[in-house]
Scaffold this motif. Structure first.
Motif, PDB file in Angstrom:
ATOM      1  N   GLY A 141      22.325  61.105  39.804  1.00 10.60           N
ATOM      2  CA  GLY A 141      21.041  61.478  40.375  1.00 10.60           C
ATOM      3  C   GLY A 141      21.049  61.739  41.866  1.00 10.60           C
ATOM      4  N   VAL A 142      22.214  61.756  42.510  1.00  7.78           N
ATOM      5  CA  VAL A 142      22.235  61.829  43.971  1.00  7.78           C
ATOM      6  C   VAL A 142      21.732  63.171  44.504  1.00  7.78           C
ATOM      7  CG1 VAL A 142      24.018  60.091  44.293  1.00  7.78           C
ATOM      8  CG2 VAL A 142      24.687  62.469  43.943  1.00  7.78           C
ATOM      9  N   VAL A 143      22.011  64.263  43.789  1.00 11.71           N
ATOM     10  CA  VAL A 143      21.574  65.572  44.281  1.00 11.71           C
ATOM     11  C   VAL A 143      20.080  65.740  44.060  1.00 11.71           C
ATOM     12  CG1 VAL A 143      21.899  68.068  44.131  1.00 11.71           C
ATOM     13  CG2 VAL A 143      23.862  66.551  43.862  1.00 11.71           C
ATOM     14  N   GLY A 144      19.615  65.387  42.866  1.00 16.42           N
ATOM     15  CA  GLY A 144      18.185  65.458  42.602  1.00 16.42           C
ATOM     16  C   GLY A 144      17.386  64.533  43.509  1.00 16.42           C
ATOM     17  N   TYR A 145      17.935  63.356  43.782  1.00 12.76           N
ATOM     18  CA  TYR A 145      17.248  62.409  44.666  1.00 12.76           C
ATOM     19  C   TYR A 145      17.127  62.979  46.076  1.00 12.76           C
ATOM     20  CZ  TYR A 145      15.987  57.958  46.835  1.00 12.76           C
ATOM     21  OH  TYR A 145      15.332  56.963  47.519  1.00 12.76           O
ATOM     22  N   HIS A 146      18.163  63.669  46.520  1.00 18.68           N
ATOM     23  CA  HIS A 146      18.114  64.301  47.837  1.00 18.68           C
ATOM     24  C   HIS A 146      17.007  65.354  47.884  1.00 18.68           C
ATOM     25  CE1 HIS A 146      20.408  64.308  51.603  1.00 18.68           C
ATOM     26  NE2 HIS A 146      20.118  65.595  51.694  1.00 18.68           N
ATOM     27  N   ALA A 147      16.868  66.117  46.790  1.00 18.64           N
ATOM     28  CA  ALA A 147      15.783  67.107  46.733  1.00 18.64           C
ATOM     29  C   ALA A 147      14.423  66.421  46.744  1.00 18.64           C
ATOM     30  CB  ALA A 147      15.940  67.965  45.485  1.00 18.64           C
ATOM     31  N   LYS A 148      14.320  65.283  46.091  1.00 16.41           N
ATOM     32  CA  LYS A 148      13.062  64.527  46.097  1.00 16.41           C
ATOM     33  C   LYS A 148      12.716  64.090  47.512  1.00 16.41           C
ATOM     34  CE  LYS A 148      10.839  60.403  44.115  1.00 16.41           C
ATOM     35  NZ  LYS A 148      10.981  59.239  43.198  1.00 16.41           N
ATOM     36  N   ILE A 149      13.699  63.623  48.242  1.00 20.26           N
ATOM     37  CA  ILE A 149      13.478  63.212  49.630  1.00 20.26           C
ATOM     38  C   ILE A 149      12.938  64.365  50.466  1.00 20.26           C
ATOM     39  CG2 ILE A 149      14.745  62.643  51.754  1.00 20.26           C
ATOM     40  CD1 ILE A 149      16.423  60.733  50.119  1.00 20.26           C
ATOM     41  N   HIS A 150      13.386  65.572  50.164  1.00 20.37           N
ATOM     42  CA  HIS A 150      12.957  66.746  50.924  1.00 20.37           C
ATOM     43  C   HIS A 150      11.669  67.354  50.375  1.00 20.37           C
ATOM     44  CE1 HIS A 150      16.982  66.377  52.624  1.00 20.37           C
ATOM     45  NE2 HIS A 150      16.564  67.144  53.604  1.00 20.37           N
ATOM     46  N   PRO A 170      25.445  66.095  51.494  1.00 14.23           N
ATOM     47  CA  PRO A 170      25.093  66.735  52.771  1.00 14.23           C
ATOM     48  C   PRO A 170      25.613  68.167  52.869  1.00 14.23           C
ATOM     49  CG  PRO A 170      25.836  64.500  53.152  1.00 14.23           C
ATOM     50  CD  PRO A 170      26.135  64.800  51.710  1.00 14.23           C
ATOM     51  N   TRP A 171      26.829  68.411  52.382  1.00 11.62           N
ATOM     52  CA  TRP A 171      27.394  69.767  52.410  1.00 11.62           C
ATOM     53  C   TRP A 171      26.601  70.696  51.493  1.00 11.62           C
ATOM     54  CZ3 TRP A 171      30.236  72.278  48.337  1.00 11.62           C
ATOM     55  CH2 TRP A 171      30.789  73.515  48.712  1.00 11.62           C
ATOM     56  N   ILE A 172      26.291  70.242  50.293  1.00 12.73           N
ATOM     57  CA  ILE A 172      25.523  71.066  49.347  1.00 12.73           C
ATOM     58  C   ILE A 172      24.164  71.401  49.934  1.00 12.73           C
ATOM     59  CG2 ILE A 172      24.378  71.057  47.097  1.00 12.73           C
ATOM     60  CD1 ILE A 172      26.711  69.293  46.089  1.00 12.73           C
ATOM     61  N   TRP A 173      23.505  70.375  50.480  1.00 10.03           N
ATOM     62  CA  TRP A 173      22.155  70.616  50.998  1.00 10.03           C
ATOM     63  C   TRP A 173      22.174  71.534  52.225  1.00 10.03           C
ATOM     64  CZ3 TRP A 173      18.147  69.740  48.094  1.00 10.03           C
ATOM     65  CH2 TRP A 173      16.886  69.954  48.637  1.00 10.03           C
ATOM     66  N   SER A 174      23.205  71.464  53.023  1.00  9.13           N
ATOM     67  CA  SER A 174      23.283  72.346  54.195  1.00  9.13           C
ATOM     68  C   SER A 174      23.320  73.816  53.796  1.00  9.13           C
ATOM     69  CB  SER A 174      24.517  72.001  55.036  1.00  9.13           C
ATOM     70  OG  SER A 174      25.719  72.423  54.390  1.00  9.13           O
ATOM     71  N   LEU A 175      23.789  74.088  52.576  1.00 10.53           N
ATOM     72  CA  LEU A 175      23.908  75.464  52.107  1.00 10.53           C
ATOM     73  C   LEU A 175      22.658  75.962  51.381  1.00 10.53           C
ATOM     74  CD1 LEU A 175      27.584  75.302  50.765  1.00 10.53           C
ATOM     75  CD2 LEU A 175      26.796  76.371  52.890  1.00 10.53           C
ATOM     76  N   ILE A 176      21.829  75.050  50.872  1.00 11.88           N
ATOM     77  CA  ILE A 176      20.664  75.491  50.101  1.00 11.88           C
ATOM     78  C   ILE A 176      19.335  75.213  50.800  1.00 11.88           C
ATOM     79  CG2 ILE A 176      21.918  75.179  47.930  1.00 11.88           C
ATOM     80  CD1 ILE A 176      20.236  72.686  47.414  1.00 11.88           C
ATOM     81  N   ARG A 177      19.351  74.458  51.889  1.00 13.69           N
ATOM     82  CA  ARG A 177      18.075  74.041  52.496  1.00 13.69           C
ATOM     83  C   ARG A 177      17.264  75.211  53.035  1.00 13.69           C
ATOM     84  NH1 ARG A 177      20.648  70.797  57.650  1.00 13.69           N
ATOM     85  NH2 ARG A 177      21.573  72.600  58.722  1.00 13.69           N
ATOM     86  N   SER A 178      17.924  76.320  53.389  1.00 14.64           N
ATOM     87  CA  SER A 178      17.200  77.473  53.931  1.00 14.64           C
ATOM     88  C   SER A 178      16.627  78.366  52.835  1.00 14.64           C
ATOM     89  CB  SER A 178      18.122  78.309  54.828  1.00 14.64           C
ATOM     90  OG  SER A 178      19.222  78.808  54.092  1.00 14.64           O
ATOM     91  N   LEU A 179      16.972  78.104  51.585  1.00 13.11           N
ATOM     92  CA  LEU A 179      16.427  78.890  50.474  1.00 13.11           C
ATOM     93  C   LEU A 179      14.963  78.522  50.249  1.00 13.11           C
ATOM     94  CD1 LEU A 179      19.399  78.565  47.929  1.00 13.11           C
ATOM     95  CD2 LEU A 179      19.037  80.338  49.666  1.00 13.11           C
ATOM     96  N   GLU A 180      14.189  79.465  49.777  1.00  6.32           N
ATOM     97  CA  GLU A 180      12.765  79.234  49.544  1.00  6.32           C
ATOM     98  C   GLU A 180      12.554  78.783  48.098  1.00  6.32           C
ATOM     99  OE1 GLU A 180      10.534  82.660  50.628  1.00  6.32           O
ATOM    100  OE2 GLU A 180      11.110  82.578  52.745  1.00  6.32           O
ATOM    101  N   PHE A 181      12.382  77.493  47.923  1.00 10.49           N
ATOM    102  CA  PHE A 181      12.121  76.957  46.581  1.00 10.49           C
ATOM    103  C   PHE A 181      11.268  75.709  46.705  1.00 10.49           C
ATOM    104  CE2 PHE A 181      15.898  74.811  48.085  1.00 10.49           C
ATOM    105  CZ  PHE A 181      15.836  73.523  47.567  1.00 10.49           C
ATOM    106  N   ASP A 182      10.444  75.510  45.684  1.00  9.41           N
ATOM    107  CA  ASP A 182       9.544  74.361  45.669  1.00  9.41           C
ATOM    108  C   ASP A 182       9.916  73.361  44.585  1.00  9.41           C
ATOM    109  OD1 ASP A 182       7.056  73.073  46.648  1.00  9.41           O
ATOM    110  OD2 ASP A 182       6.359  73.439  44.598  1.00  9.41           O
ATOM    111  N   SER A 183      10.525  73.844  43.502  1.00  5.21           N
ATOM    112  CA  SER A 183      10.917  72.976  42.395  1.00  5.21           C
ATOM    113  C   SER A 183      12.417  73.052  42.179  1.00  5.21           C
ATOM    114  CB  SER A 183      10.171  73.354  41.114  1.00  5.21           C
ATOM    115  OG  SER A 183      10.306  74.740  40.840  1.00  5.21           O
ATOM    116  N   PHE A 184      12.990  71.944  41.722  1.00  6.28           N
ATOM    117  CA  PHE A 184      14.442  71.788  41.676  1.00  6.28           C
ATOM    118  C   PHE A 184      14.818  71.116  40.362  1.00  6.28           C
ATOM    119  CE2 PHE A 184      18.348  69.441  42.400  1.00  6.28           C
ATOM    120  CZ  PHE A 184      19.105  70.220  43.277  1.00  6.28           C
TER     121      PHE A 184
END
Length: 344
Positions: A43-52, A21-35
């Motif tokens: 896999g928890v960070v990549g899975y979070h990106a998949k959810i988004h 949650p802390w990591i995503w709060s810092l990167i969610r405003s960045l403009e990116f489509d692929s991760f």
């Protein structure tokens, strides 16, 4: 975006499960489509990106971790059925079951009965044709193996510690008394619940990070941590038994037979050397310098220092922002300062 189900409750050295949650709060405003999650681990960070809704590329050099990437990142719809689970958990007529674990690891990690169970189940999983079902089964099996281990590691053969009839003041010993059948079913259910389609072509890889040929808008790097003092965590050593399970046919050739715990022979790694780790970071940043964003997780107490990492990032990117939070990792006695570098 879909709601995030709870990830399997397991202890894994360096896991970012509670930091996501802390990591995503810092990167969610960045403009990116692929991760790209280049050191994917659990896999928890990549899975979070998949959810988004991002297109996610997962990579890990360890094959047992790669099973997680296949199961919950690349896989979009396949689950293990009750019939699959029953097939995995039963001995079948006409099948010649091996006894490698029983013969090689007697008295080290599990009881004789449990070792026999592991030989059987690993053989049954290998007979499943669908790669995503196999990955789900191996992911669940790995978690079952971990929770039945003191400290959730394979760094020493301490079966006696688990079997000793004494009072214990920590919680995970309750899982030691559960059968492998019970634990496997529990983790199959948890991993099945994580399977979903986000409409993107997500992929998982099992490569050394320097051999990875993937382009992504945002590259997330969570390399092994090299401390200023003490030993660097050697993930292959800590989890060698799990790596053996998913390489069952090749396992005898992989083992260092002089090792008292039958560990797999260690592969050379710059992340285990204070002398080589700075150059490893430089090569890493240069490899992915064409990405729109480089995002790096590390600890303030590590080598290179935060200042050095920022300097290395500035060789590739014009802007480097550094964020920090305090965090205490599982099995660690001290609170550390977790860092997140965002370079663009």
């Amino acid at each position: 975006m879909v709601s995030m189900p709870p990830l399997p409750t397991t202890r894994f050295v360096g896991s970012k499960r509670r930091l996501v949650p802390w990591i995503w709060s810092l990167i969610r405003s960045l403009e990116f489509d692929s991760f790209l999650d280049a050191f994917g681990g659990t896999g928890v960070v990549g899975y979070h990106a998949k959810i988004h809704g991002k297109q996610v590329f997962y990579n890990d050099i360890l094959k047992f971790n790669y099973q997680i990437g296949l199961a919950i990142i690349e896989n979009s719809s396949v689950r293990l059925s009750e019939e699959d689970v029953e097939f995995i958990l039963q001995r079948h007529d006409g099948v010649e079951y091996p006894s490698f674990i029983q013969n090689t690891f007697r008295g080290l990690y599990y009881t004789d009965e449990e070792n026999q169970w592991l030989d059987m189940v690993t053989k049954n999983i290998s007979m499943i044709r669908n790669k995503y079902k196999r990955a789900l089964a191996f992911a669940a099996l790995a978690q079952a193996c971990l929770v039945k281990r003191p400290f959730n590691l394979f760094h020493r053969g301490n079966l006696r510690m688990r079997l000793r009839n004494v009072h214990r003041n920590f919680r995970n010993h309750h899982a030691w008394n559960k059968s492998f059948d019970q634990l496997f079913r529990r983790f199959v259910k948890e991993y099945n619940a994580l399977v979903f389609c986000n409409g993107r072509a997500n992929r998982a890889y099992n490569l050394d990070v320097y051999e990875l040929d993937v382009e992504a808008d945002l590259v997330y790097l969570d390399p092994p941590y090299t401390p200023r003092w003490g030993r660097a965590p050697d993930y292959q050593f800590y989890y060698h038994f799990l790596e053996g399970l998913v390489n069952y046919e090749q396992w005898p050739e992989m083992i260092d037979w002089e090792s008292p715990i039958r560990a797999i022979r260690r592969r050379p790694s710059p992340w285990l050397s204070r002398c080589r780790v700075r150059e490893a970071f430089r090569r890493l940043f240069q490899k992915f310098q064409d990405a729109k964003y480089l995002v790096v997780s590390y600890r303030a107490e590590g080598v290179p220092s935060p200042t050095e990492i920022a300097q290395l990032l500035r060789e590739c990117k014009a802007h480097v922002h550094v964020y920090s939070t305090t965090y205490k990792y599982v099995l660690s006695r001290r609170t550390s300062r977790e860092l997140l570098f965002i370079a663009f």
